[in-house]
Scaffold this motif. Structure first.
Motif, PDB file in Angstrom:
ATOM      1  N   GLY A 127       0.772  -1.229   0.000  1.00 32.59           N
ATOM      2  CA  GLY A 127       0.000   0.000   0.000  1.00 32.59           C
ATOM      3  C   GLY A 127       0.801   1.277   0.000  1.00 32.59           C
ATOM      4  O   GLY A 127       0.300   2.337  -0.397  1.00 32.59           O
ATOM      5  N   ALA A 128       2.061   1.214   0.426  1.00 33.26           N
ATOM      6  CA  ALA A 128       2.842   2.433   0.640  1.00 33.26           C
ATOM      7  C   ALA A 128       3.089   3.231  -0.639  1.00 33.26           C
ATOM      8  O   ALA A 128       3.222   4.459  -0.595  1.00 33.26           O
ATOM      9  CB  ALA A 128       4.182   2.083   1.290  1.00 33.26           C
ATOM     10  N   LEU A 129       3.130   2.551  -1.769  1.00 34.33           N
ATOM     11  CA  LEU A 129       3.413   3.236  -3.028  1.00 34.33           C
ATOM     12  C   LEU A 129       2.161   3.736  -3.731  1.00 34.33           C
ATOM     13  O   LEU A 129       2.250   4.417  -4.763  1.00 34.33           O
ATOM     14  CB  LEU A 129       4.168   2.295  -3.980  1.00 34.33           C
ATOM     15  N   CYS A 130       0.992   3.407  -3.194  1.00 39.48           N
ATOM     16  CA  CYS A 130      -0.250   3.620  -3.943  1.00 39.48           C
ATOM     17  C   CYS A 130      -0.497   5.076  -4.322  1.00 39.48           C
ATOM     18  O   CYS A 130      -0.847   5.369  -5.464  1.00 39.48           O
ATOM     19  CB  CYS A 130      -1.434   3.053  -3.168  1.00 39.48           C
ATOM     20  N   THR A 131      -0.338   5.983  -3.385  1.00 40.15           N
ATOM     21  CA  THR A 131      -0.602   7.389  -3.703  1.00 40.15           C
ATOM     22  C   THR A 131       0.295   7.874  -4.821  1.00 40.15           C
ATOM     23  O   THR A 131      -0.162   8.523  -5.779  1.00 40.15           O
ATOM     24  CB  THR A 131      -0.408   8.264  -2.445  1.00 40.15           C
ATOM     25  N   ALA A 132       1.581   7.539  -4.741  1.00 48.27           N
ATOM     26  CA  ALA A 132       2.534   7.971  -5.760  1.00 48.27           C
ATOM     27  C   ALA A 132       2.255   7.308  -7.099  1.00 48.27           C
ATOM     28  O   ALA A 132       2.319   7.954  -8.159  1.00 48.27           O
ATOM     29  CB  ALA A 132       3.957   7.674  -5.301  1.00 48.27           C
ATOM     30  N   LEU A 133       1.952   6.024  -7.078  1.00 47.97           N
ATOM     31  CA  LEU A 133       1.698   5.313  -8.334  1.00 47.97           C
ATOM     32  C   LEU A 133       0.401   5.784  -8.991  1.00 47.97           C
ATOM     33  O   LEU A 133       0.318   5.899 -10.222  1.00 47.97           O
ATOM     34  CB  LEU A 133       1.640   3.806  -8.082  1.00 47.97           C
ATOM     35  N   LYS A 134      -0.624   6.064  -8.198  1.00 48.47           N
ATOM     36  CA  LYS A 134      -1.871   6.570  -8.772  1.00 48.47           C
ATOM     37  C   LYS A 134      -1.658   7.934  -9.426  1.00 48.47           C
ATOM     38  O   LYS A 134      -2.254   8.238 -10.469  1.00 48.47           O
ATOM     39  CB  LYS A 134      -2.949   6.648  -7.695  1.00 48.47           C
ATOM     40  N   GLN A 135      -0.797   8.750  -8.819  1.00 44.36           N
ATOM     41  CA  GLN A 135      -0.479  10.029  -9.433  1.00 44.36           C
ATOM     42  C   GLN A 135       0.232   9.823 -10.761  1.00 44.36           C
ATOM     43  O   GLN A 135      -0.029  10.536 -11.743  1.00 44.36           O
ATOM     44  CB  GLN A 135       0.386  10.873  -8.491  1.00 44.36           C
ATOM     45  N   ALA A 136       1.133   8.854 -10.796  1.00 45.37           N
ATOM     46  CA  ALA A 136       1.817   8.537 -12.055  1.00 45.37           C
ATOM     47  C   ALA A 136       0.810   8.104 -13.116  1.00 45.37           C
ATOM     48  O   ALA A 136       0.879   8.539 -14.278  1.00 45.37           O
ATOM     49  CB  ALA A 136       2.853   7.445 -11.817  1.00 45.37           C
ATOM     50  N   MET A 137      -0.135   7.259 -12.724  1.00 47.68           N
ATOM     51  CA  MET A 137      -1.151   6.785 -13.667  1.00 47.68           C
ATOM     52  C   MET A 137      -2.030   7.933 -14.161  1.00 47.68           C
ATOM     53  O   MET A 137      -2.398   7.989 -15.341  1.00 47.68           O
ATOM     54  CB  MET A 137      -1.987   5.699 -13.000  1.00 47.68           C
ATOM     55  N   LYS A 138      -2.366   8.873 -13.275  1.00 51.21           N
ATOM     56  CA  LYS A 138      -3.156  10.037 -13.686  1.00 51.21           C
ATOM     57  C   LYS A 138      -2.410  10.879 -14.712  1.00 51.21           C
ATOM     58  O   LYS A 138      -3.024  11.572 -15.526  1.00 51.21           O
ATOM     59  CB  LYS A 138      -3.507  10.889 -12.470  1.00 51.21           C
ATOM     60  N   ASN A 139      -1.089  10.812 -14.659  1.00 55.02           N
ATOM     61  CA  ASN A 139      -0.259  11.538 -15.618  1.00 55.02           C
ATOM     62  C   ASN A 139       0.013  10.730 -16.882  1.00 55.02           C
ATOM     63  O   ASN A 139       0.874  11.095 -17.675  1.00 55.02           O
ATOM     64  CB  ASN A 139       1.060  11.951 -14.958  1.00 55.02           C
ATOM     65  N   GLY A 140      -0.704   9.619 -17.036  1.00 59.60           N
ATOM     66  CA  GLY A 140      -0.588   8.841 -18.264  1.00 59.60           C
ATOM     67  C   GLY A 140       0.531   7.828 -18.278  1.00 59.60           C
ATOM     68  O   GLY A 140       0.816   7.222 -19.308  1.00 59.60           O
ATOM     69  N   ILE A 141       1.187   7.632 -17.138  1.00 65.69           N
ATOM     70  CA  ILE A 141       2.287   6.672 -17.061  1.00 65.69           C
ATOM     71  C   ILE A 141       1.719   5.288 -16.793  1.00 65.69           C
ATOM     72  O   ILE A 141       0.888   5.104 -15.898  1.00 65.69           O
ATOM     73  CB  ILE A 141       3.281   7.078 -15.955  1.00 65.69           C
ATOM     74  N   LYS A 142       2.139   4.309 -17.558  1.00 63.01           N
ATOM     75  CA  LYS A 142       1.715   2.933 -17.345  1.00 63.01           C
ATOM     76  C   LYS A 142       2.513   2.351 -16.176  1.00 63.01           C
ATOM     77  O   LYS A 142       3.720   2.569 -16.068  1.00 63.01           O
ATOM     78  CB  LYS A 142       1.936   2.096 -18.597  1.00 63.01           C
ATOM     79  N   VAL A 143       1.853   1.590 -15.335  1.00 66.11           N
ATOM     80  CA  VAL A 143       2.507   1.012 -14.160  1.00 66.11           C
ATOM     81  C   VAL A 143       2.351  -0.504 -14.186  1.00 66.11           C
ATOM     82  O   VAL A 143       1.234  -1.028 -14.190  1.00 66.11           O
ATOM     83  CB  VAL A 143       1.913   1.573 -12.850  1.00 66.11           C
ATOM     84  N   VAL A 144       3.483  -1.169 -14.224  1.00 63.09           N
ATOM     85  CA  VAL A 144       3.543  -2.630 -14.167  1.00 63.09           C
ATOM     86  C   VAL A 144       4.261  -3.014 -12.884  1.00 63.09           C
ATOM     87  O   VAL A 144       5.332  -2.476 -12.589  1.00 63.09           O
ATOM     88  CB  VAL A 144       4.300  -3.211 -15.379  1.00 63.09           C
ATOM     89  N   THR A 145       3.675  -3.891 -12.098  1.00 64.90           N
ATOM     90  CA  THR A 145       4.415  -4.457 -10.974  1.00 64.90           C
ATOM     91  C   THR A 145       4.952  -5.819 -11.380  1.00 64.90           C
ATOM     92  O   THR A 145       4.343  -6.531 -12.178  1.00 64.90           O
ATOM     93  CB  THR A 145       3.530  -4.595  -9.724  1.00 64.90           C
ATOM     94  N   TYR A 146       6.108  -6.168 -10.846  1.00 68.38           N
ATOM     95  CA  TYR A 146       6.699  -7.475 -11.130  1.00 68.38           C
ATOM     96  C   TYR A 146       7.344  -7.980  -9.852  1.00 68.38           C
ATOM     97  O   TYR A 146       7.774  -7.203  -9.015  1.00 68.38           O
ATOM     98  CB  TYR A 146       7.723  -7.398 -12.272  1.00 68.38           C
ATOM     99  N   ASP A 147       7.358  -9.280  -9.676  1.00 67.46           N
ATOM    100  CA  ASP A 147       7.954  -9.934  -8.509  1.00 67.46           C
ATOM    101  C   ASP A 147       7.132  -9.740  -7.244  1.00 67.46           C
ATOM    102  O   ASP A 147       6.797 -10.697  -6.570  1.00 67.46           O
ATOM    103  CB  ASP A 147       9.393  -9.458  -8.286  1.00 67.46           C
ATOM    104  N   SER A 148       6.802  -8.499  -6.879  1.00 64.02           N
ATOM    105  CA  SER A 148       6.030  -8.216  -5.669  1.00 64.02           C
ATOM    106  C   SER A 148       5.011  -7.127  -5.984  1.00 64.02           C
ATOM    107  O   SER A 148       5.377  -6.038  -6.427  1.00 64.02           O
ATOM    108  CB  SER A 148       6.962  -7.775  -4.534  1.00 64.02           C
TER     109      SER A 148
END
Length: 361
Positions: A127-148
């Motif tokens: 959960g710790a990265l969620c706020t930052a990653l959602k902001q990245a997604m709002k800016n059109g950045i694709k987010v892939v998680t791998y391994d964890s």
């Protein structure tokens, strides 16, 4: 179950990886809406076009849990090679500690400011990265998680190394076979917050409930934080606190190597069984000197390569992360997105003295 049989079984139970929404900040494709954090179905108005041209000139940043970890070095090199073949650029950033969650957040924020096209991240905490990653997604950045993984709503796709259930259960099966299904056992994990570790451990505990394990007892779970020295010390501590300990499962490449190093130079060599997840290069000497009978893993280079292909497919609009969508990943073949945006890499392999020299990673 024999080792070949376990190898076949664990190979058959593969991984599910998730690939999601498809718009990039510079590409101008339709942006998806941010998915719900509770892991429910992603709400998206974008439509996948599996025949869309693969974009070139993208920048995909890899953010592993720990940049100086040999496992992630191999995985991210796989991603780099795949991106080069796809005509896009690779960069790697990340903390030197596997428990520096705030450091991971800072790197996500920096990558968002740099307007990379996609981020591939192995999350230290769900959960710790969620706020930052959602902001990245709002800016059109694709987010892939791998391994964890993160919470499902905080990324587009999760590239899973193998199904969590398969990995959790198969490690218990390996140790059970080595112990004759009797004795006290312990788990040497990474960080207490590591999503993948905790999920595997839950399946380990569930596997141990089966009648054939009635004479095996889990007496402790220790955490080495993916640090070699801490993992070494935790192994020593487990053996001191539990003198009847018969076996250890370490579902982390750093942990299993450190545990093997300790056992190899101690009176417990050949008396306390050790299995878990390790790389052949790290574990070869311990298999050959009799410290470890068998362990398992997937090919981390292929994991990184699949994460790269997923990121490019998302950025190209070929997939949006919905269940049932398919995409091609070069020599790795074609993959289908499963529930909650998870995609299968393939099958874990069991390594022992008969086959370990066939693998060079």
């Amino acid at each position: 179950m024999s080792t070949p049989a376990i190898r076949k079984a664990s190979t058959a139970l593969a991984a599910v990886i998730t690939l999601a929404l498809t718009a990039t900040a510079c590409g101008g494709t339709t942006k998806k809406s941010v998915a719900q954090e509770d892991g429910g179905a992603k709400a998206s108005h974008a439509h996948a076009d599996p025949n869309a041209a693969t974009k070139k000139g993208l920048t995909v940043a890899f953010l592993p849990k720990q940049v100086n970890n040999p496992y992630f070095t191999v995985a991210d090199k796989g991603g780099e090679q795949a991106l080069r073949q796809l005509g896009s650029s690779f960069k790697e950033v990340g903390p030197s500690s596997a428990t520096d969650t705030s450091g991971q957040v800072s790197y996500v924020n920096t990558l968002t400011q740099q307007q990379v096209d996609a981020i591939a991240v192995s999350a230290q905490d769900p959960g710790a990265l969620c706020t930052a990653l959602k902001q990245a997604m709002k800016n059109g950045i694709k987010v892939v998680t791998y391994d964890s993984d993160t919470n499902a709503g905080c990324r587009d796709v999760f590239v899973s190394q193998a199904s969590a259930e398969a990995l959790g259960r198969s490690q218990v099966q390996l140790l059970g076979q080595q112990l004759g299904y009797k004795g006290e056992i312990a788990i040497l994990s990474a960080a207490q917050t590591a999503t993948n570790q905790n999920t595997w451990i839950e399946f380990m505990k569930d596997e141990l409930k089966k009648p054939k394990y009635k004479d095996m007892k889990l007496v402790a779970t220790a955490y080495g934080n993916d640090d070699a020295q801490q993992s070494f010390q935790q192994t020593q501590g487990l053996l001191q606190e539990h003198p009847k300990l018969a076996g250890i499962i370490s579902p982390t490449t750093v942990g299993i190597k450190a545990a093997a190093q300790y056992l190899s130079g101690s009176k417990y060599k050949g008396k306390v069984a050790l299995t878990g997840l390790g790389t052949p290069n790290d574990m070869r000497r311990y298999v050959k000197n009799g410290t470890v009978a068998a362990f398992e893993l997937w090919d981390p280079a292929k994991l990184g390569a699949l994460a790269a292909h997923a990121a490019v497919a998302l950025s190209s609009g070929q997939i949006t992360g919905q269940r049932g969508e398919t995409f091609k990943a070069g020599d790795l073949g074609s993959f289908t997105i499963g529930d909650q945006g998870v995609v299968d890499l393939g099958e874990p392999t069991v390594f022992d003295k008969d086959n370990i020299d066939q693998y060079k990673f």
